[in-house]
Design an enzyme around this catalytic site. Structure first.
Site, PDB file in Angstrom:
ATOM      1  N   GLU A   1      63.060  53.267  15.933  1.00  0.00           N
ATOM      2  CA  GLU A   1      63.811  52.646  16.814  1.00  0.00           C
ATOM      3  C   GLU A   1      65.271  52.221  16.144  1.00  0.00           C
ATOM      4  OE1 GLU A   1      62.343  50.501  20.240  1.00  0.00           O
ATOM      5  OE2 GLU A   1      64.027  49.643  20.488  1.00  0.00           O
TER       6      GLU A   1
ATOM      7  N   HIS B   1      72.383  47.858  21.108  1.00  0.00           N
ATOM      8  CA  HIS B   1      71.649  48.796  21.017  1.00  0.00           C
ATOM      9  C   HIS B   1      72.081  50.258  21.014  1.00  0.00           C
ATOM     10  CE1 HIS B   1      67.115  49.439  21.318  1.00  0.00           C
ATOM     11  NE2 HIS B   1      67.435  50.241  22.302  1.00  0.00           N
TER      12      HIS B   1
ATOM     13  N   LYS C   1      56.794  42.774  23.580  1.00  0.00           N
ATOM     14  CA  LYS C   1      57.106  44.383  22.960  1.00  0.00           C
ATOM     15  C   LYS C   1      58.259  44.100  22.020  1.00  0.00           C
ATOM     16  CE  LYS C   1      58.992  48.642  22.581  1.00  0.00           C
ATOM     17  NZ  LYS C   1      60.287  49.168  21.920  1.00  0.00           N
TER      18      LYS C   1
ATOM     19  N   ASP D   1      46.624  48.274   9.715  1.00  0.00           N
ATOM     20  CA  ASP D   1      46.298  48.802  10.923  1.00  0.00           C
ATOM     21  C   ASP D   1      47.209  48.187  12.078  1.00  0.00           C
ATOM     22  OD1 ASP D   1      44.922  49.777  13.167  1.00  0.00           O
ATOM     23  OD2 ASP D   1      42.933  49.160  12.393  1.00  0.00           O
TER      24      ASP D   1
HETATM   25  C1  MEV Z   1      63.358  46.976  23.011  1.00  0.00           C
HETATM   26  O1  MEV Z   1      62.850  47.956  22.310  1.00  0.00           O
HETATM   27  C2  MEV Z   1      62.841  45.582  23.131  1.00  0.00           C
HETATM   28  C3  MEV Z   1      63.138  44.566  24.264  1.00  0.00           C
HETATM   29  O2  MEV Z   1      63.217  45.291  25.477  1.00  0.00           O
HETATM   30  C4  MEV Z   1      62.582  43.233  24.105  1.00  0.00           C
HETATM   31  C5  MEV Z   1      62.770  42.434  25.340  1.00  0.00           C
HETATM   32  O3  MEV Z   1      63.065  42.801  26.403  1.00  0.00           O
HETATM   33  O4  MEV Z   1      62.833  41.070  25.064  1.00  0.00           O
HETATM   34  C6  MEV Z   1      64.601  44.721  24.084  1.00  0.00           C
END
Ligand code: MEV
Length: 429
Positions: free
Chosen positions: A83, A383, A269, A285
């Protein structure tokens, strides 16, 4: 060999070959060693031995997370991730944390848990009492099964008897014995499974029932890391938002994750973006780490964030991360994957607990970067700058042939980058 100073200004703007030269000059690896990553750090013959039905090797980009300082030591961190923006964002946040004194933290002793399920136990209370009365002998038996781990200072530490139906409802007559084992610098899965299988008959006998599943649990809640970070508010300022306002907004975003499991999932995430990239690069792992992280996040009965951020009385942004981190610096994939071995060597960690803390710091940095962007200008600006950079430098793939249903290439958007594509993204070092 570890790097002395993980702050390498301008690294981002160098061509790939010059970045390797920088690393070679600073010590983590020689140019010859780094050439291993031309082919993903894994040759075809080894891949063929590692998995079944192998047809090749699947690669991911490998980049360096910079600016990390954990418990006073610098780390340039290999990160394998597809990513765009993850490595840049983590490095940028690590720079902010560094200015606030770096990450600080502790790891638990590297204790993992094997589960032996006992079924059709006629009297669970009696089984529990009998197993606990034999505790010392069971621990001795476990240690006889893993003499080399005992020699290295690890070994079985504790026995615990659980009756899931008492805690959560469900099938009666099931008793679960937990064997807590110190795995030292190994991740420990094979070791735990061997012990679970080796103890099963004896435990079944003591319980009056029969043995069921014998396997580790990935909810490794005795192998937690705890990390703290502090960022001077002024450093959090963006083009449109002052530092103190950004700090408050990040704290607010953290409360949102605390209050809402749907947000907590995405918050976590963001942590795993950094965590997984290092776990993968170091040959660990990541499915196990992921499973442990999310199970731990839900142990209160509601899914919660693994990290929290708040504004301290000094006005600085404070953060804390607590999560399981079952990773090793010996054994497993490391025995076969040359790239993973080199990544670990470049990091310069020997103890699994140190690796665990560095991984946690990268997770926390990824989380901070995401929250700062989300709570101020939105995630898309930085991003997308990274995405555009990525797509502008990738040759356009040949179009697949027309499908029988008539989907033609003419219907798809072109992959050429838009005009004015930036060549750098916010937060790069
Ligand atoms: C994207 O890979 C991760 C985010 O969604 C994490 C978050 O929302 O805190 C930007």
């Amino acid at each position: 060999m570890a790097i002395r100073d993980s702050r390498i200004p301008g690294f981002y703007n160098l061509p790939l070959a010059s970045r390797r030269q920088e690393l070679a000059d600073r010590g983590p690896a020689t140019l010859q060693e780094l050439a291993l990553f031309d082919a993903g750090g894994l040759d075809r013959a080894t891949a063929d031995r590692m998995v079944e039905n192998a047809i090749g090797v699947y690669s991911l980009p490998l980049g360096m997370g910079l600016n990390f300082q954990v418990n006073g030591r610098d780390y340039a961190v290999p990160m394998a991730v597809e990513e765009p923006s993850v490595i840049a964002a983590a490095s940028n946040a690590a720079r902010m944390v560094r200015a606030g004194g770096g990450f600080h933290g502790e790891a638990d002793e590297p204790v993992m848990t094997a589960q032996v399920e006992l079924l059709d136990v006629p009297n669970v209370e009696r089984a529990e009492a009998r197993i606990l009365a034999e505790k010392a002998a069971i621990l001795d038996l476990a240690n006889l099964i893993i003499p080399r781990m005992v020699e290295r200072g690890g070994g079985a530490r504790e026995i615990q008897v659980r009756v899931p139906s008492r805690d959560y409802g469900g099938e009666a007559g099931r008793v679960v014995v937990h064997v807590h084992i110190d795995c030292r610098d190994a991740m420990g899965a094979n070791l735990l499974n061997t012990v679970a299988e080796g103890l099963a008959n004896r435990l079944a006998q003591l319980s009056g029932g029969r043995a069921g599943l014998r396997i580790l649990t990935n909810l490794s809640d005795r192998r937690l890391i705890r990390l703290r970070a502090s960022v001077p508010a002024a450093l959090l300022a963006t083009e449109t938002v002052t530092g103190p306002v950004a700090a408050e907004a990040i704290a607010g975003a953290s409360r949102f994750a605390d209050d809402d499991p749907y947000r907590a999932a995405t918050h976590n995430k963001g942590i795993m973006n950094g965590v997984d990239a290092v776990v993968i690069a170091t040959g660990n792992d990541w499915r196990g780490v992921e499973a442990g992280a999310h199970a731990f996040a839900a142990t209160s009965g509601r899914y919660r964030p693994l990290s929290r951020w708040w504004v301290g009385s000094d006005g600085a942004l404070k953060g804390e991360l607590i999560m399981p981190m079952a990773v090793g610096t010996v054994g497993g994939t490391l025995g076969v994957h040359a790239g993973a071995r080199l990544a670990q060597r470049m990091l310069g960690v020997e103890a699994s607990s140190t690796l665990a803390l560095v991984i946690g710091a990268v997770g926390m940095a990824s989380n901070l970067a995401a929250l700062r962007a989300l709570a101020t200008e939105g995630i898309q600006r930085g991003h997308m700058a990274c995405h555009r950079r990525a797509t502008s430098e990738i040759p356009v793939l040949p179009e697949p042939p027309e499908t029988p249903s008539g989907t033609s290439s003419a219907n798809r958007p072109p992959r050429t980058p838009p005009a004015g594509t930036p060549t750098s993204a916010e937060g790069l070092t």
